[in-house]
Design a protein around this motif. Structure first.
Motif, mmCIF file in Angstrom:
data_model
loop_
_atom_site.group_PDB
_atom_site.id
_atom_site.type_symbol
_atom_site.label_atom_id
_atom_site.label_comp_id
_atom_site.label_asym_id
_atom_site.label_seq_id
_atom_site.Cartn_x
_atom_site.Cartn_y
_atom_site.Cartn_z
ATOM 1 N N THR A 1 0.842 -1.200 0.000
ATOM 2 C CA THR A 1 0.000 0.000 0.000
ATOM 3 C C THR A 1 0.872 1.243 0.000
ATOM 4 O O THR A 1 0.619 2.214 -0.719
ATOM 5 N N HIS B 1 2.258 1.849 -3.393
ATOM 6 C CA HIS B 1 1.263 2.475 -4.270
ATOM 7 C C HIS B 1 1.225 3.986 -4.038
ATOM 8 O O HIS B 1 1.192 4.774 -4.982
ATOM 9 N N GLN B 2 1.251 4.374 -2.758
ATOM 10 C CA GLN B 2 1.207 5.811 -2.440
ATOM 11 C C GLN B 2 2.436 6.525 -2.990
ATOM 12 O O GLN B 2 2.335 7.632 -3.532
ATOM 13 N N ILE C 1 2.061 7.030 -6.821
ATOM 14 C CA ILE C 1 1.122 8.097 -7.172
ATOM 15 C C ILE C 1 1.751 9.460 -6.838
ATOM 16 O O ILE C 1 1.602 10.424 -7.587
ATOM 17 N N HIS D 1 -0.187 10.608 -17.782
ATOM 18 C CA HIS D 1 -1.584 10.582 -17.322
ATOM 19 C C HIS D 1 -2.193 9.190 -17.491
ATOM 20 O O HIS D 1 -2.944 8.717 -16.640
ATOM 21 N N GLU E 1 -0.801 7.005 -14.853
ATOM 22 C CA GLU E 1 -1.434 7.343 -13.576
ATOM 23 C C GLU E 1 -2.795 6.646 -13.456
ATOM 24 O O GLU E 1 -3.112 6.062 -12.422
ATOM 25 N N ALA E 2 -3.572 6.688 -14.540
ATOM 26 C CA ALA E 2 -4.899 6.050 -14.517
ATOM 27 C C ALA E 2 -4.766 4.544 -14.288
ATOM 28 O O ALA E 2 -5.475 3.961 -13.457
ATOM 29 N N SER F 1 -3.429 3.800 -10.686
ATOM 30 C CA SER F 1 -4.466 4.074 -9.681
ATOM 31 C C SER F 1 -5.510 2.963 -9.690
ATOM 32 O O SER F 1 -5.938 2.493 -8.639
ATOM 33 N N HIS F 2 -5.888 2.543 -10.888
ATOM 34 C CA HIS F 2 -6.892 1.484 -11.023
ATOM 35 C C HIS F 2 -6.368 0.182 -10.410
ATOM 36 O O HIS F 2 -7.052 -0.481 -9.623
ATOM 37 N N ALA G 1 -3.886 -0.235 -8.227
ATOM 38 C CA ALA G 1 -3.689 -0.078 -6.777
ATOM 39 C C ALA G 1 -5.036 -0.165 -6.055
ATOM 40 O O ALA G 1 -5.168 -0.844 -5.029
ATOM 41 N N ASN G 2 -6.040 0.489 -6.612
ATOM 42 C CA ASN G 2 -7.361 0.506 -5.997
ATOM 43 C C ASN G 2 -7.966 -0.902 -5.963
ATOM 44 O O ASN G 2 -8.512 -1.334 -4.951
ATOM 45 N N GLU H 1 -6.069 -2.829 -3.275
ATOM 46 C CA GLU H 1 -6.309 -2.358 -1.908
ATOM 47 C C GLU H 1 -7.734 -2.612 -1.439
ATOM 48 O O GLU H 1 -7.966 -2.851 -0.263
#
Length: 195
Positions: A18, A21-22, A25, A109, A112-113, A116-117, A119-120, A123
């Motif tokens: 986790t 991931h932070q 980002i 970008h 990033e998308a 984020s996807h 990682a989400n 998590e």
């Protein structure tokens, strides 16, 4: 029992991933805010190296645990590996782009998308299942292995390394890119060395 090792003895693999991931980002935020092109390039290279280390460690130690302990773990791992492959493709394109070009930031970008996807997904879906199905001591143990793998993720897999084959499968076409980045990070050459 021996928490003389380090202050992070109570950190389990979920905490580590986790936090990775932070960091990723946050690095993307820095790339977007970077004032100069060379800084943008350096940050992008750092991001790529971090993502590769994270992905290799995950595929070596976390996914086998998911397959063994989580219901329909195999299906989840398939899905995650596909996402890793997409992310690697994107990073290879980003590596080739000039930081001055518009497509450089478009790729940032897009990355990033995807990150984020991914990682989400992990998590919210996968990590809670790991904690539910695997004893905490085991998660701490996997966390230690992941930390080690991230430090030692080979830049050039050697036939004698037991996980070299897995590393190859994970990184595949990304190996050359990772070599250059890790050489750059460990050598810490200042300035660019020409084309």
């Amino acid at each position: 029992m021996s928490d003389t090792n380090s202050a992070g003895t109570n950190v389990d693999v979920v905490d580590i991933l986790t936090s990775d991931h932070q960091d990723m980002i946050a690095l993307i935020g820095q790339i977007k805010g970077a004032p100069g092109e060379s800084e943008r390039r350096d940050l992008a290279d750092t991001l790529i190296a971090e993502v590769m280390r994270h992905a290799v460690a995950e595929e070596m130690y976390v996914y086998p645990a998911v397959e063994d302990h989580v219901p329909d773990g195999k299906g989840e791992v398939e899905h995650d590996k596909k996402e890793h492959a997409e992310i690697v493709k994107l990073m290879k394109r980003l590596e080739k782009e000039e930081p001055s070009g518009q497509s450089f930031m478009e790729l940032v970008h897009e990355l990033e998308a995807q990150l984020s996807h991914h990682a989400n997904d992990e998590e919210t879906e996968q990590f809670p299942k790991l904690r539910q199905h695997i004893p905490r001591e085991k998660l701490i143990e996997i966390g230690e292995k992941v930390e080690k793998a991230k430090k030692l993720a080979p830049t050039r897999p050697h036939p004698s390394a037991p996980h070299s084959e897995l590393f190859h499968k994970t990184v595949g076409p990304g190996v050359g890119m990772v070599d250059r980045i890790l050489d750059k990070l460990t050598g810490r050459h200042t300035g660019s060395q020409g084309g």
